[in-house]
Design a protein around this motif. Structure first.
Motif, PDB file in Angstrom:
ATOM      1  N   GLU A 196       0.834  -1.205   0.000  1.00  0.00           N
ATOM      2  CA  GLU A 196       0.000   0.000   0.000  1.00  0.00           C
ATOM      3  C   GLU A 196       0.863   1.247   0.000  1.00  0.00           C
ATOM      4  OE1 GLU A 196      -2.424  -0.429   3.488  1.00  0.00           O
ATOM      5  OE2 GLU A 196      -3.379  -2.272   2.763  1.00  0.00           O
ATOM      6  N   VAL A 197       1.933   1.240   0.774  1.00  0.00           N
ATOM      7  CA  VAL A 197       2.861   2.381   0.813  1.00  0.00           C
ATOM      8  C   VAL A 197       3.493   2.571  -0.580  1.00  0.00           C
ATOM      9  CG1 VAL A 197       4.986   3.310   1.798  1.00  0.00           C
ATOM     10  CG2 VAL A 197       3.355   2.105   3.264  1.00  0.00           C
ATOM     11  N   LYS A 198       3.906   1.464  -1.183  1.00  0.00           N
ATOM     12  CA  LYS A 198       4.539   1.527  -2.510  1.00  0.00           C
ATOM     13  C   LYS A 198       3.567   2.022  -3.575  1.00  0.00           C
ATOM     14  CE  LYS A 198       6.933  -2.187  -3.574  1.00  0.00           C
ATOM     15  NZ  LYS A 198       7.263  -3.640  -3.613  1.00  0.00           N
ATOM     16  N   GLY A 199       2.281   1.827  -3.322  1.00  0.00           N
ATOM     17  CA  GLY A 199       1.268   2.265  -4.292  1.00  0.00           C
ATOM     18  C   GLY A 199       0.820   3.706  -4.106  1.00  0.00           C
ATOM     19  N   ASP A 200       1.329   4.373  -3.065  1.00  0.00           N
ATOM     20  CA  ASP A 200       0.946   5.763  -2.818  1.00  0.00           C
ATOM     21  C   ASP A 200       1.482   6.658  -3.945  1.00  0.00           C
ATOM     22  OD1 ASP A 200      -0.068   7.629  -0.416  1.00  0.00           O
ATOM     23  OD2 ASP A 200       1.651   8.595  -1.395  1.00  0.00           O
ATOM     24  N   VAL A 201       0.699   7.681  -4.287  1.00  0.00           N
ATOM     25  CA  VAL A 201       1.088   8.570  -5.400  1.00  0.00           C
ATOM     26  C   VAL A 201       2.398   9.297  -5.112  1.00  0.00           C
ATOM     27  CG1 VAL A 201      -1.268   8.908  -6.239  1.00  0.00           C
ATOM     28  CG2 VAL A 201      -0.380  10.405  -4.435  1.00  0.00           C
ATOM     29  N   GLY A 202       2.719   9.489  -3.836  1.00  0.00           N
ATOM     30  CA  GLY A 202       3.939  10.210  -3.500  1.00  0.00           C
ATOM     31  C   GLY A 202       5.160   9.322  -3.332  1.00  0.00           C
ATOM     32  N   PHE A 203       4.997   8.027  -3.538  1.00  0.00           N
ATOM     33  CA  PHE A 203       6.124   7.101  -3.347  1.00  0.00           C
ATOM     34  C   PHE A 203       7.250   7.427  -4.306  1.00  0.00           C
ATOM     35  CE2 PHE A 203       8.251   2.896  -3.765  1.00  0.00           C
ATOM     36  CZ  PHE A 203       8.535   2.671  -2.437  1.00  0.00           C
ATOM     37  N   PRO A 204       8.484   7.601  -3.786  1.00  0.00           N
ATOM     38  CA  PRO A 204       9.612   7.975  -4.659  1.00  0.00           C
ATOM     39  C   PRO A 204       9.839   6.981  -5.786  1.00  0.00           C
ATOM     40  CG  PRO A 204      10.208   8.175  -2.335  1.00  0.00           C
ATOM     41  CD  PRO A 204       8.894   7.456  -2.371  1.00  0.00           C
ATOM     42  N   LYS A 205      10.183   7.532  -6.932  1.00  0.00           N
ATOM     43  CA  LYS A 205      10.456   6.685  -8.113  1.00  0.00           C
ATOM     44  C   LYS A 205      11.910   6.260  -8.153  1.00  0.00           C
ATOM     45  CE  LYS A 205       6.228   7.274  -9.361  1.00  0.00           C
ATOM     46  NZ  LYS A 205       5.243   6.184  -9.118  1.00  0.00           N
TER      47      LYS A 205
END
Length: 205
Positions: A196-205
């Motif tokens: 869920e954290v990895k799917g957040d829109v703000g998750f660093p690329k």
């Protein structure tokens, strides 16, 4: 001589009965395999979820009050050790089958309940990431793997009557076999949280 033979036969019969009783109280081969498979799969799930993540990705929080991937890993590792430590004293005591009447969950229902992320619950203070004994993700993963492998070895080889050693805890009543399933499901619950954290829109690329 005849008397000696009779006594020997009686002792052998008693031994056989004792051995059969011990065997009958063991978990079944299907139960053993189910637990080992769940423990192995959920262990792999944790490592797959964090593979290749950068420091920025590990430490990203979707919100100030949310956990990062690193927080989840530290919690998983701490829980792996501490939850089993809650079960071990029960295994050292005589079986307490009379407590089975207090068990509310079937095995499968317990796994589903623990893994269900739609139902939120607050963890024990000792298992909060901030209180984790592991300072880095690498350290936490190493501890998790070590403790998980010990648990897999235990369930693979144990002859303990896990079904009739019942844990009565503030969070519920479970037999010791179910508690092993709970530990495995718990790591999967937080693997879902990592995703869920990895799917957040703000998750660093």
């Amino acid at each position: 001589m005849k008397r000696i033979i009779i006594l020997t036969l009686l002792c052998f019969t008693a031994y056989q009965c004792s051995a059969q009783q011990q065997t009958s109280n063991m978990i079944t081969s299907q139960e053993r395999e189910k637990a080992m498979q769940l423990l192995t799969q959920t262990e792999s799930g944790v490592f797959d979820a964090v593979k290749g993540l950068s420091e920025a990705q590990l430490n990203f929080k979707p919100a100030a009050d949310k956990w990062s991937v690193a927080d989840c890993i530290k919690h998983i590792a701490a829980a792996e050790k501490e939850l089993w430590a809650m079960a071990e004293p029960t295994l050292a005591q005589p079986a307490n089958s009379e407590k089975r009447a207090e068990i509310k969950f079937t095995d499968d229902d317990l796994i589903k309940a623990v893994e269900d992320r739609t139902h939120k619950s607050k963890t024990f203070a000792a298992l909060e990431p901030a209180n984790s004994p592991y300072k880095t993700v690498a350290e936490a993963l190493t501890a998790f793997k070590s403790n998980r492998e010990k648990l897999i070895a235990f369930i693979k080889n144990t002859k303990t009557d896990l079904r009739n050693h019942v844990l009565v805890l503030p969070v519920g009543t479970y037999d010791s076999y179910q508690f092993i399933l709970l530990i495995a499901a718990h790591s999967n619950r937080h693997t879902q949280q990592i995703n869920e954290v990895k799917g957040d829109v703000g998750f660093p690329k």
